[in-house]
Design an enzyme around this catalytic site. Structure first.
Site, PDB file in Angstrom:
ATOM      1  N   SER A  29      99.776  65.856 -20.413  1.00  0.00           N
ATOM      2  CA  SER A  29     100.035  65.213 -20.850  1.00  0.00           C
ATOM      3  C   SER A  29      99.162  63.232 -20.712  1.00  0.00           C
ATOM      4  O   SER A  29      98.158  63.335 -19.629  1.00  0.00           O
ATOM      5  CB  SER A  29     100.936  65.485 -19.405  1.00  0.00           C
ATOM      6  OG  SER A  29     101.871  66.117 -19.637  1.00  0.00           O
ATOM      7  N   HIS A  60     103.895  63.839 -25.248  1.00  0.00           N
ATOM      8  CA  HIS A  60     103.347  64.803 -25.710  1.00  0.00           C
ATOM      9  C   HIS A  60     102.948  64.878 -27.430  1.00  0.00           C
ATOM     10  O   HIS A  60     104.336  65.336 -27.942  1.00  0.00           O
ATOM     11  CB  HIS A  60     104.046  66.420 -25.107  1.00  0.00           C
ATOM     12  CG  HIS A  60     102.932  66.324 -24.070  1.00  0.00           C
ATOM     13  ND1 HIS A  60     101.950  67.162 -23.854  1.00  0.00           N
ATOM     14  CD2 HIS A  60     104.589  66.242 -23.243  1.00  0.00           C
ATOM     15  CE1 HIS A  60     102.832  67.560 -22.220  1.00  0.00           C
ATOM     16  NE2 HIS A  60     103.567  66.980 -22.110  1.00  0.00           N
ATOM     17  N   HIS A  82     106.080  73.690 -23.215  1.00  0.00           N
ATOM     18  CA  HIS A  82     106.256  74.174 -21.687  1.00  0.00           C
ATOM     19  C   HIS A  82     107.070  75.014 -21.451  1.00  0.00           C
ATOM     20  O   HIS A  82     108.076  74.295 -22.104  1.00  0.00           O
ATOM     21  CB  HIS A  82     106.257  72.672 -20.519  1.00  0.00           C
ATOM     22  CG  HIS A  82     105.447  71.706 -21.005  1.00  0.00           C
ATOM     23  ND1 HIS A  82     105.273  70.960 -21.893  1.00  0.00           N
ATOM     24  CD2 HIS A  82     104.091  72.062 -20.104  1.00  0.00           C
ATOM     25  CE1 HIS A  82     103.833  70.171 -21.733  1.00  0.00           C
ATOM     26  NE2 HIS A  82     103.271  70.330 -20.770  1.00  0.00           N
ATOM     27  N   TYR A  84     109.211  74.461 -18.975  1.00  0.00           N
ATOM     28  CA  TYR A  84     110.554  73.608 -18.503  1.00  0.00           C
ATOM     29  C   TYR A  84     111.339  73.634 -19.347  1.00  0.00           C
ATOM     30  O   TYR A  84     111.784  73.218 -18.905  1.00  0.00           O
ATOM     31  CB  TYR A  84     109.741  73.052 -17.512  1.00  0.00           C
ATOM     32  CG  TYR A  84     108.950  71.597 -18.251  1.00  0.00           C
ATOM     33  CD1 TYR A  84     109.511  71.335 -18.515  1.00  0.00           C
ATOM     34  CD2 TYR A  84     108.038  71.904 -17.426  1.00  0.00           C
ATOM     35  CE1 TYR A  84     108.404  69.993 -19.291  1.00  0.00           C
ATOM     36  CE2 TYR A  84     106.466  70.605 -18.422  1.00  0.00           C
ATOM     37  CZ  TYR A  84     107.672  70.261 -19.143  1.00  0.00           C
ATOM     38  OH  TYR A  84     106.884  68.716 -19.318  1.00  0.00           O
ATOM     39  N   GLU A  85     111.075  73.351 -20.379  1.00  0.00           N
ATOM     40  CA  GLU A  85     111.141  73.022 -21.567  1.00  0.00           C
ATOM     41  C   GLU A  85     112.827  73.697 -22.049  1.00  0.00           C
ATOM     42  O   GLU A  85     113.514  73.448 -23.141  1.00  0.00           O
ATOM     43  CB  GLU A  85     110.604  72.383 -22.990  1.00  0.00           C
ATOM     44  CG  GLU A  85     109.718  71.758 -22.671  1.00  0.00           C
ATOM     45  CD  GLU A  85     108.791  71.505 -24.157  1.00  0.00           C
ATOM     46  OE1 GLU A  85     109.015  70.921 -24.955  1.00  0.00           O
ATOM     47  OE2 GLU A  85     107.914  71.682 -24.058  1.00  0.00           O
ATOM     48  N   ALA A 112      97.079  67.942 -16.726  1.00  0.00           N
ATOM     49  CA  ALA A 112      98.006  66.850 -15.390  1.00  0.00           C
ATOM     50  C   ALA A 112      98.813  67.106 -14.214  1.00  0.00           C
ATOM     51  O   ALA A 112      99.031  68.263 -15.091  1.00  0.00           O
ATOM     52  CB  ALA A 112      99.206  65.844 -16.270  1.00  0.00           C
ATOM     53  N   MET A 210     102.213  72.193 -14.051  1.00  0.00           N
ATOM     54  CA  MET A 210     103.425  72.736 -14.155  1.00  0.00           C
ATOM     55  C   MET A 210     103.008  74.136 -16.387  1.00  0.00           C
ATOM     56  O   MET A 210     104.025  74.335 -16.502  1.00  0.00           O
ATOM     57  CB  MET A 210     104.775  72.198 -15.099  1.00  0.00           C
ATOM     58  CG  MET A 210     105.570  71.494 -13.851  1.00  0.00           C
ATOM     59  SD  MET A 210     106.977  70.258 -14.179  1.00  0.00           S
ATOM     60  CE  MET A 210     106.753  69.382 -12.831  1.00  0.00           C
ATOM     61  N   SER A 211     101.532  74.057 -16.218  1.00  0.00           N
ATOM     62  CA  SER A 211     101.434  74.428 -17.058  1.00  0.00           C
ATOM     63  C   SER A 211     100.417  75.375 -17.642  1.00  0.00           C
ATOM     64  O   SER A 211      99.977  75.767 -16.147  1.00  0.00           O
ATOM     65  CB  SER A 211     101.098  73.259 -18.150  1.00  0.00           C
ATOM     66  OG  SER A 211     100.021  72.776 -17.529  1.00  0.00           O
ATOM     67  N   ASN A 234      98.559  62.177  -9.475  1.00  0.00           N
ATOM     68  CA  ASN A 234      99.326  61.156  -9.003  1.00  0.00           C
ATOM     69  C   ASN A 234      98.609  62.191  -7.605  1.00  0.00           C
ATOM     70  O   ASN A 234      98.556  63.606  -7.571  1.00  0.00           O
ATOM     71  CB  ASN A 234     100.848  61.736  -8.762  1.00  0.00           C
ATOM     72  CG  ASN A 234     101.470  62.754  -9.361  1.00  0.00           C
ATOM     73  OD1 ASN A 234     100.984  62.911 -10.769  1.00  0.00           O
ATOM     74  ND2 ASN A 234     101.990  63.601  -8.572  1.00  0.00           N
ATOM     75  N   HIS A 246     107.314  60.651 -13.660  1.00  0.00           N
ATOM     76  CA  HIS A 246     106.250  60.137 -14.647  1.00  0.00           C
ATOM     77  C   HIS A 246     106.049  59.423 -14.868  1.00  0.00           C
ATOM     78  O   HIS A 246     104.594  60.085 -15.968  1.00  0.00           O
ATOM     79  CB  HIS A 246     107.489  60.526 -15.833  1.00  0.00           C
ATOM     80  CG  HIS A 246     106.420  61.933 -16.584  1.00  0.00           C
ATOM     81  ND1 HIS A 246     105.907  62.420 -16.762  1.00  0.00           N
ATOM     82  CD2 HIS A 246     106.189  61.426 -17.911  1.00  0.00           C
ATOM     83  CE1 HIS A 246     105.515  62.838 -18.037  1.00  0.00           C
ATOM     84  NE2 HIS A 246     105.781  62.640 -19.251  1.00  0.00           N
TER      85      HIS A 246
HETATM   86  N1  HPA Z   1     103.909  68.650  -9.720  1.00  0.00           N
HETATM   87  C1  HPA Z   1     104.077  69.349 -10.895  1.00  0.00           C
HETATM   88  N2  HPA Z   1     103.495  68.814 -12.078  1.00  0.00           N
HETATM   89  C2  HPA Z   1     102.746  68.022 -12.161  1.00  0.00           C
HETATM   90  C3  HPA Z   1     102.560  66.700 -10.700  1.00  0.00           C
HETATM   91  C4  HPA Z   1     102.722  67.714 -10.069  1.00  0.00           C
HETATM   92  O1  HPA Z   1     103.072  66.419  -8.431  1.00  0.00           O
HETATM   93  N3  HPA Z   1     101.790  66.229 -11.720  1.00  0.00           N
HETATM   94  C5  HPA Z   1     101.069  66.532 -13.143  1.00  0.00           C
HETATM   95  N4  HPA Z   1     101.803  67.132 -13.108  1.00  0.00           N
END
Ligand code: HPA
Length: 271
Positions: A29, A60, A82, A84-85, A112, A210-211, A234, A246
């Site tokens: 990302s 993306h 992903h 999650y998609e 990320a 998540m990847s 973050n 996000h």
């Molecule tokens: N959690 C999960 N996935 C992420 C995060 C997070 O804090 N930051 C960027 N991708």
């Protein structure tokens, strides 16, 4: 994904990309800019490649780019599918399967991630030393096609010690701070709760995302050498007294992309 489908896409790319790239990079990302800096670049939108899954997530782009860093040929995948998609694990790891089938030897996977380790701060870069798979499934579930790899592949060194060492050396020479740690992969798309983050910390995780883990497992199944790099966009839920958004993930990725791209180019130059 069945062998024939992978072979079809591979044949298309063999006819399209030119000589086999020395390395492939999957860009996370907000990190797609790396592809813009490649010399002599040619790009193909994902929807022009047979069977290639497209991604609709903001940040993306969805194209593959072939170009050079110095004298190394690089295949950059800007945008990934992903789990999650709602993609199956087969779709999520389709690109990696094709890379392996093409004969790519080195795969750099970037993402990320949220910082779990309290010593990290937003904007840090991290070498993935190892992972915890908390996605609730595994990309190798189902019949095993031995043409791809073994039924029970070894995972004792998913992230190549050689490449981790090289990444550390390059960062040190550049004067770039580089963290290292364990990445825990979750299903998403909701961010974690503070209780989940405390639990992951107790289990030894330093960053969460998540990847990456599905791709890394499939790459190792096929014998590729893997390097994983996280951008800590973050601090994870509950670490700081603020909600996760996000937009912050994207803003941090944009803020540190200069250092991130320089690091990637430095590593590729030394492969
Ligand atoms: N959690 C999960 N996935 C992420 C995060 C997070 O804090 N930051 C960027 N991708």
């Amino acid at each position: 994904m069945d062998y024939e489908t992978i072979a079809e896409t591979t044949a298309f790319l063999q006819a399209t990309l030119g000589p086999l790239p020395d390395v492939a990079v999957i860009l996370g990302s907000g990190l797609g800019d790396f592809a813009e800096g490649l010399a002599d670049a040619t790009s193909w939108p994902y929807d022009t490649v047979p069977h290639w899954p497209t991604s609709a997530v903001v940040g993306h782009a969805g194209r593959m780019v072939v170009g050079r860093v110095g004298d190394r040929r690089v295949l950059a995948l800007s945008g990934r599918s992903h789990f999650y998609e709602g993609h199956s694990m087969d779709r999520t790891t389709f690109a990696t399967r094709v890379l392996g089938h093409l004969g790519i030897k080195v795969l750099i996977v970037t993402n990320a991630a949220g910082g779990i380790n309290r010593r990290f701060s937003s904007g840090a870069l991290m070498i993935i030393d190892d992972h915890l798979n908390f996605m609730g499934t595994n990309p190798l579930v189902g019949a095993n096609d031995a043409r791809f790899g073994p039924r029970f592949p070894d995972m004792s060194e998913v992230y190549s010690a050689r490449l981790r060492g090289l990444a550390g050396d390059v960062a040190q020479e550049m004067g770039l701070a580089l963290e290292r740690g364990v990445y825990v992969a979750v299903h998403g798309p909701s961010y974690e709760t503070p209780a989940e983050i405390r639990a992951f910390r107790a289990l030894g995780a330093d960053a969460v995302g998540m990847s990456t883990v599905p791709e890394a497992i499939v790459a190792r199944h096929m014998g590729l050498e893997v390097l994983g790099l996280s951008c800590i966009t973050n601090m994870a839920a509950g670490v700081l007294p603020q909600p996760l958004v996000h937009d912050e993930v994207m803003a941090t990725a944009r803020r540190v992309r200069g250092g991130f791209i320089a690091l990637l180019e430095g590593i590729i130059g030394r492969l």
